[in-house]
Scaffold this active site. Structure first.
Site, mmCIF file in Angstrom:
data_model
loop_
_atom_site.group_PDB
_atom_site.id
_atom_site.type_symbol
_atom_site.label_atom_id
_atom_site.label_comp_id
_atom_site.label_asym_id
_atom_site.label_seq_id
_atom_site.Cartn_x
_atom_site.Cartn_y
_atom_site.Cartn_z
ATOM 1 N N HIS A 27 0.815 -1.209 0.000
ATOM 2 C CA HIS A 27 0.000 0.000 0.000
ATOM 3 C C HIS A 27 0.852 1.264 0.000
ATOM 4 C CE1 HIS A 27 -2.769 -2.836 2.446
ATOM 5 N NE2 HIS A 27 -2.997 -2.987 1.144
ATOM 6 N N TYR B 264 1.342 1.332 13.831
ATOM 7 C CA TYR B 264 1.896 2.210 12.808
ATOM 8 C C TYR B 264 1.680 3.656 13.248
ATOM 9 C CZ TYR B 264 0.995 -1.488 9.253
ATOM 10 O OH TYR B 264 0.938 -2.632 8.512
#
Length: 187
Positions: free
Chosen positions: A66, A136
């Site tokens: 991604h 993240y």
């Protein structure tokens, strides 16, 4: 807390592996997951705009590859808090001498490493154990209109996943291989 990160460079400019220094005693340990001042010294640009958790239940699961298209690119700091993963970043920067090359690094709860990924990279990972938990930090909020992805099995990327690729989302499985005309992301 005076612990800092030990920084390891990779063959691709801007991609860094951070080893967290743990302060431990008989009770356990503490380590710094994020320090804006320290990370700015080694390349992080922007605030922490978003923090996400990712859980993968099964070894072999692949998520990715991604990225966010300009002007919505983002820095990511990826940390594995439980289990083990192979974390992969692919250079998509147009004109880069390492265009479409990748770096793969094992992150785990045991090795206390994080992966600092700058703008212009696709990112994905494979769970190497069951019950993986990751966190993240992102320098920009997610924007659906800027979402992009590559096939994690694209032969042009030549990612050597250590386990058979499994449990791809329909979105990730639907990314076609890159054409020979793919030029990457502009700065």
């Amino acid at each position: 807390m005076t612990a800092r990160f030990d920084v390891e460079t990779t063959p691709i400019e801007g991609l860094l592996i951070l080893k967290r220094r743990r302060i431990a005693d008989e009770r356990g340990h503490i380590s710094r997951l994020f320090c804006g001042e320290e990370l700015a010294e080694i390349g992080w640009r922007g605030p922490v705009a978003q923090v996400n958790e990712s859980v993968s239940h099964f070894a072999g699961t692949v998520r990715g590859m991604h990225f966010q298209t300009p002007p919505f690119g983002e820095f990511k700091l990826v940390t594995c808090l439980a289990g083990r993963i192979l974390d992969v970043a692919v250079d998509l920067r147009h004109g880069s001498p390492t265009f479409l090359e990748h770096v793969a690094v094992e992150l785990s709860a045991d090795n206390a490493c994080s992966f600092l990924i700058p703008k212009g990279f696709a990112h994905g990972f494979q769970a190497l154990s069951d019950d993986v938990r990751m966190i993240y930090a992102h320098s920009a909020p997610y924007r659906a209109e800027a979402e992009g992805g590559l096939s994690p099995t694209d032969p042009r990327l030549a990612i050597a996943w250590p386990l058979p690729v499994a449990h791809l989302s329909p979105r990730d499985a639907g990314h076609p291989p890159l054409g020979t005309d793919y030029r990457g992301l502009a700065a």
